[in-house]
Write a protein that holds these residues in place. Structure first.
Motif, short mmCIF file in Angstrom:
data_model
loop_
_atom_site.label_atom_id
_atom_site.label_comp_id
_atom_site.label_asym_id
_atom_site.label_seq_id
_atom_site.Cartn_x
_atom_site.Cartn_y
_atom_site.Cartn_z
N GLU A 1 0.50 -1.28 0.26
CA GLU A 1 -0.14 -0.02 0.29
C GLU A 1 0.63 0.92 0.09
O GLU A 1 0.12 2.16 -0.82
CB GLU A 1 -0.98 0.36 0.93
N ASN A 2 1.88 1.50 0.78
CA ASN A 2 2.91 2.75 0.83
C ASN A 2 3.36 2.78 -0.38
O ASN A 2 3.30 3.89 -0.95
CB ASN A 2 3.69 2.48 1.70
N VAL A 3 4.40 2.04 -0.78
CA VAL A 3 4.56 1.57 -2.69
C VAL A 3 4.00 2.51 -3.27
O VAL A 3 3.91 2.81 -4.39
CB VAL A 3 5.35 0.96 -2.77
N LYS A 4 2.58 1.56 -3.57
CA LYS A 4 1.83 1.94 -4.52
C LYS A 4 1.43 3.31 -4.52
O LYS A 4 1.11 4.20 -5.42
CB LYS A 4 0.82 0.56 -3.93
N GLN A 5 0.85 3.56 -3.37
CA GLN A 5 0.81 5.12 -2.57
C GLN A 5 1.82 6.39 -3.48
O GLN A 5 1.25 7.42 -4.04
CB GLN A 5 -0.18 5.62 -1.92
N ASP A 6 2.86 5.95 -2.47
CA ASP A 6 4.08 7.01 -2.55
C ASP A 6 4.56 6.62 -3.77
O ASP A 6 5.67 7.82 -4.54
CB ASP A 6 4.81 7.29 -1.56
N LYS A 7 4.81 5.48 -4.26
CA LYS A 7 6.01 5.55 -5.09
C LYS A 7 7.54 5.21 -5.36
O LYS A 7 8.29 5.89 -6.21
CB LYS A 7 5.81 6.49 -6.86
N ASN A 8 7.99 5.44 -3.89
CA ASN A 8 9.13 5.26 -3.76
C ASN A 8 9.64 5.22 -1.70
O ASN A 8 9.07 4.40 -1.83
CB ASN A 8 9.73 6.96 -3.29
N PHE A 9 10.78 4.12 -1.69
CA PHE A 9 11.20 4.05 -0.89
C PHE A 9 12.80 3.29 -1.02
O PHE A 9 13.15 4.36 -2.10
CB PHE A 9 10.33 2.08 -1.08
N ALA A 10 13.09 2.68 0.12
CA ALA A 10 14.58 2.72 0.54
C ALA A 10 14.76 1.19 0.90
O ALA A 10 14.03 0.48 1.47
CB ALA A 10 14.67 3.83 1.88
N ALA A 11 15.76 1.36 0.03
CA ALA A 11 16.29 -0.42 0.83
C ALA A 11 17.61 -0.28 1.62
O ALA A 11 17.92 0.61 1.50
CB ALA A 11 16.74 -0.90 -1.55
N ASN A 12 17.14 -1.09 2.44
CA ASN A 12 18.66 -0.80 3.61
C ASN A 12 19.36 -2.45 3.37
O ASN A 12 17.92 -3.41 3.00
CB ASN A 12 17.75 -0.69 4.48
N VAL A 13 20.64 -1.82 3.41
CA VAL A 13 20.87 -2.95 3.37
C VAL A 13 22.07 -3.59 4.38
O VAL A 13 22.24 -2.72 5.56
CB VAL A 13 22.63 -3.22 2.64
N THR A 14 21.79 -4.59 5.26
CA THR A 14 21.97 -4.56 6.90
C THR A 14 22.11 -6.21 7.10
O THR A 14 22.15 -7.20 6.33
CB THR A 14 20.88 -4.39 7.96
N CYS A 15 23.08 -6.97 8.37
CA CYS A 15 23.05 -8.03 7.99
C CYS A 15 23.33 -8.31 9.79
O CYS A 15 23.86 -9.45 10.45
CB CYS A 15 24.89 -8.65 7.95
N ASP A 16 21.93 -7.39 10.06
CA ASP A 16 21.43 -7.96 11.76
C ASP A 16 20.37 -8.83 11.39
O ASP A 16 19.35 -8.60 10.64
CB ASP A 16 21.35 -6.49 11.90
N PRO A 17 20.52 -9.72 12.07
CA PRO A 17 19.30 -11.14 12.07
C PRO A 17 18.50 -10.70 12.71
O PRO A 17 17.60 -11.30 12.52
CB PRO A 17 20.17 -12.53 13.09
N LEU A 18 18.43 -9.25 13.87
CA LEU A 18 17.98 -9.40 14.51
C LEU A 18 16.15 -8.45 13.90
O LEU A 18 14.68 -8.27 13.64
CB LEU A 18 17.81 -8.76 16.03
N LEU A 19 17.12 -7.57 13.47
CA LEU A 19 16.39 -6.55 12.36
C LEU A 19 15.42 -7.30 11.04
O LEU A 19 13.87 -7.27 11.02
CB LEU A 19 17.14 -5.20 11.91
N PHE A 20 15.39 -8.66 10.57
CA PHE A 20 14.95 -9.08 9.21
C PHE A 20 14.26 -9.95 10.12
O PHE A 20 12.95 -10.27 9.92
CB PHE A 20 15.90 -10.37 9.19
N VAL A 21 14.37 -10.96 11.38
CA VAL A 21 12.87 -11.19 11.84
C VAL A 21 12.31 -10.28 12.67
O VAL A 21 10.86 -10.39 12.38
CB VAL A 21 13.75 -11.85 13.53
N LYS A 22 12.09 -9.07 13.04
CA LYS A 22 11.41 -8.26 14.12
C LYS A 22 10.73 -7.23 12.39
O LYS A 22 9.36 -7.17 13.05
CB LYS A 22 12.25 -7.37 14.77
N SER A 23 11.32 -7.17 11.43
CA SER A 23 10.42 -6.34 10.69
C SER A 23 9.66 -7.48 10.14
O SER A 23 8.76 -7.18 8.98
CB SER A 23 11.11 -5.60 9.80
N THR A 24 10.11 -8.80 9.92
CA THR A 24 9.03 -9.92 9.33
C THR A 24 7.24 -10.26 9.56
O THR A 24 6.96 -10.30 9.42
CB THR A 24 9.87 -11.15 9.68
#
Length: 207
Positions: free
Chosen positions: A53-76
């Protein structure tokens, strides 16, 4: 910004697992696979998600590169707290970035194609921010816990127990090869899977 410049920010040929941040008013973070092929870049987002919904509306975003497993799991499985975000100004709007990412690349959407289930967008890199150039060796525990998170979302969607077996295999690798953050991420993931099992018909016993 040229696509070839993305190499130095960690987004290379193939599918890069990144955390996409979006939403001008209410920032949201979610892991996705960003596809880079033949000097073009795409994302595929499925209906029903905040990211869609966000990308459909705003047409922009950021791609964040990280090797932090906690960020991956929590944001999932849940949204990150506001304290995890900072903002980048683009054309009088502010795009959320992850504070603790190694790098963040700001994209806008070009051509967008919609289907009944999803949208696919060719995306254009506008700018990038590098926060950390320290090298880090590949850790099998990290890759395994990310793979397990992907299997968990597929299990939630399908209820197919084969994904639980795949998760078990990934967890074995994570606890064997991972550091403490990988193991902490695995603990959170297993808790979330137990919660998912309560709502999925035909799931395995949680004991």
């Amino acid at each position: 910004m040229e696509i070839s410049e993305l190499d130095k920010y960690g987004i290379c040929d193939g599918i890069s697992e990144i955390i996409l941040t979006s939403g001008i008013k209410n920032p949201n973070a979610a892991p996705i696979g960003l596809i880079r092929k033949d000097n073009r870049i795409f994302i595929r987002l499925y209906k029903g998600s905040t990211t869609y919904e966000n990308v459909k509306q705003d047409k922009n975003f950021a791609a964040n590169v990280t090797c932090d497993p906690l960020l991956f799991v929590k944001s999932t499985f849940s949204n990150l707290k506001n304290e995890n975000f900072k903002y980048y100004s683009l054309n009088s709007t502010k795009i959320p970035l992850l504070k603790n990412s190694a790098s963040s690349v700001i994209f806008i959407c070009g051509e967008i194609k919609h289907t009944e289930q999803a949208m696919t967008a060719e995306i254009i890199p506008m700018d990038a921010v590098a926060n950390d150039y320290r090298p880090k060796a590949i850790n099998r525990g990290l890759t395994a816990v990310i793979e397990a998170a992907v299997h968990a979302t597929r299990y939630e969607l399908t209820g197919d127990n084969k994904f639980l077996d795949l998760i078990d295999q990934c967890m074995e690798t994570t606890y064997k090869c991972g550091g403490q953050r990988e193991k902490d991420a695995a603990d959170i993931l297993l808790y979330e899977i137990d919660e998912i099992k309560k709502h999925v018909s035909g799931g395995k016993d949680t004991e």
